[in-house]
Design a protein around this motif. Structure first.
Motif: not given
Length: 371
Positions: A173, A175, A218
Motif C-alpha cells: 500500500d 503509505l 503491510d
C-alpha cells in the motif's frame, strides 16, 4: 619528425613528397602507410583562435609521430602524414595513439573538448597506384572512421542513458512514508513504481538489468516467503535486490525470513532517509557484484592465452631451425636466400612477440595467485 610547411595550402608539398616516398618504397620493397587526420570543426570560435588551436594540434601530432615521419597540414582542419617503412598495423597503432592522446593534450592546454578522426592506408610497394587514387582511398577510410565513431558514440550514449535509469518497485500500500521515499528516489535518476499486487510489481522489474524491490510492511508475514521464493526462482529477476520493511513482532524483535531470499531487512519505522540510503547502496552492491563476477572470466582468458602462447612457441622454433638449415645449404640463388632471410626475420619477430605475451601472462597469473 621531418620538418614540413604547416600552412593550409600545403597539399602540393604532401603530394610531391608522397611521390618520392612511393618511388623509394618500390626500390627498397618496403610498405608505406599514410594517415589522414581530420579535426572536428570548433563551433563559436573566431578565425584567429581557431588558427592558433590548429597550430597547437599540428605541434602535438608531430610530437606523437616518429622522427622519420612527415606531417603536413593540407586543409583548414586536415593533416596528412607519411609513415615510411610502416605496415598497416603500425599505422593503425599510430592512429589509435593520436585519437587517444590528442584530445587529452588539447583539452588540458586549451580547456576545451577536442575530437578527431583518422584514415589509414597502407601502400604495397608492388602496386603502381596513382597518388590521386591513394588519396581517394585514404579519404574513404577517414569517412569510415567518422561513421564508426558516430555509431560508437550513439551506442555509448544509448547504453549510458539505459544504465542511468534505475528501477525501484515498492510493493504494498502507498503509505505516506513510502510515498516520500518514491519522490526522493525519483530525483536520483530512479524510476519508481508503487504497486500493490505482486504480479504487477514483478512485471515492472522484468526486462531490466537490475532493480530493487522494497517490500512494504503491510504485506503479510505469511505471504512473504512465497513472494521471495517466486522472485528468486524467476530467471528474469535474478539480479533483483530485495529490501524487506518489517514491523516488530509482539515479542519485540524482527522475524527473520528464510536465509538467502532477502538481501536486507529494515524495521518499518527506520525512517525515510535510511530507506533511501539503503536503496542507493543496493545499486552500488549490485554494480560491485557484477564487476567481481568478471574476474574469473578474465583469469580464464589469461590462462587460455598463456596455454596458446606455449603451444605456439614450439612450431615457431621448428620453423626458425629449418630456415637456418636452408640458409646454410643455400649456395647460389640470391633471391631465394633473400626470401629465406626475410622469413627468418619475421619468424624471429613473431617468436619475440610470443615471448612477451608469455612473460606478461606469467606475471599476471603470479600476481593474482598472491592476491
Amino acid at each position: 619528425m621531418k620538418k614540413t610547411e604547416s600552412g593550409p595550402g600545403n597539399m602540393k608539398g604532401f603530394i610531391d613528397d608522397l611521390k618520392n616516398e612511393l618511388v623509394r618504397a618500390r626500390e627498397d620493397k618496403n610498405r608505406t602507410t599514410l594517415l589522414l587526420v581530420e579535426l572536428d570543426k570548433e563551433k563559436n570560435a573566431n578565425k584567429s583562435s581557431r588558427e592558433f588551436n590548429l597550430e597547437r594540434v599540428y605541434k602535438r601530432i608531430s610530437e606523437i609521430l616518429r622522427n622519420n615521419d612527415s606531417l603536413y597540414r593540407i586543409a583548414e582542419n586536415r593533416f596528412a602524414a607519411i609513415l615510411p617503412v610502416t605496415y598497416e598495423a603500425g599505422g593503425e597503432a599510430a592512429a589509435l595513439r593520436l585519437k587517444k592522446l590528442i584530445p587529452e593534450r588539447i583539452s588540458e592546454c586549451l580547456n576545451m573538448p577536442c575530437s578527431l578522426s583518422v584514415g589509414v592506408l597502407s601502400v604495397d610497394p608492388n602496386e603502381t597506384t596513382d597518388h590521386k587514387n591513394l588519396l581517394a582511398s585514404l579519404e574513404k577510410d577517414l569517412f569510415r572512421d567518422q561513421e564508426c565513431r558516430e555509431l560508437d558514440y550513439a551506442l555509448i550514449k544509448k547504453e549510458s542513458e539505459k544504465e542511468q535509469t534505475r528501477h525501484v518497485v515498492i510493493l504494498g500500500d502507498k503509505l505516506p512514508e513510502l510515498d516520500a521515499v518514491a519522490s526522493i528516489l525519483s530525483l536520483k535518476d530512479c524510476e519508481v513504481h508503487c504497486i500493490s499486487t505482486l504480479e504487477r510489481g514483478l512485471n515492472a522489474l522484468r526486462g531490466h538489468k537490475k532493480g530493487v524491490l522494497v517490500v512494504a510492511p503491510d504485506i503479510s508475514v505469511e505471504s512473504r516467503p512465497e513472494t521471495y521464493k517466486k522472485i528468486r526462482s524467476d530467471r528474469e529477476l535474478h539480479d533483483i535486490y530485495i529490501i524487506c520493511l518489517q514491523k516488530n513482532s509482539s515479542m519485540g524483535h524482527v522475524i527473520e525470513p528464510p536465509s538467502g531470499l532477502v538481501d536486507e531487512i529494515l524495521p518499518a519505522d527506520i525512517g525515510i532517509d535510511q530507506i533511501v540510503r539503503s536503496v542507493s547502496a543496493a545499486f552500488r552492491v549490485m554494480d560491485l557484484k557484477k564487476e567481481i563476477s568478471k574476474i574469473p572470466i578474465l583469469l580464464d582468458i589469461i590462462n587460455f592465452v598463456g596455454c596458446t602462447s606455449h603451444q605456439l612457441n614450439q612450431p615457431l622454433q621448428v620453423i626458425i631451425g629449418k630456415i637456418e638449415i636452408l640458409l646454410l645449404n643455400e649456395m647460389g640463388d640470391e633471391d631465394t636466400c633473400s626470401m629465406l632471410k626475410e622469413i627468418r626475420k619475421q619468424a624471429l619477430r613473431a617468436a619475440d612477440i610470443n615471448q612477451k605475451i608469455s612473460r606478461l601472462v606469467k606475471h599476471n597469473i603470479s600476481t593474482n595467485s598472491k592476491i
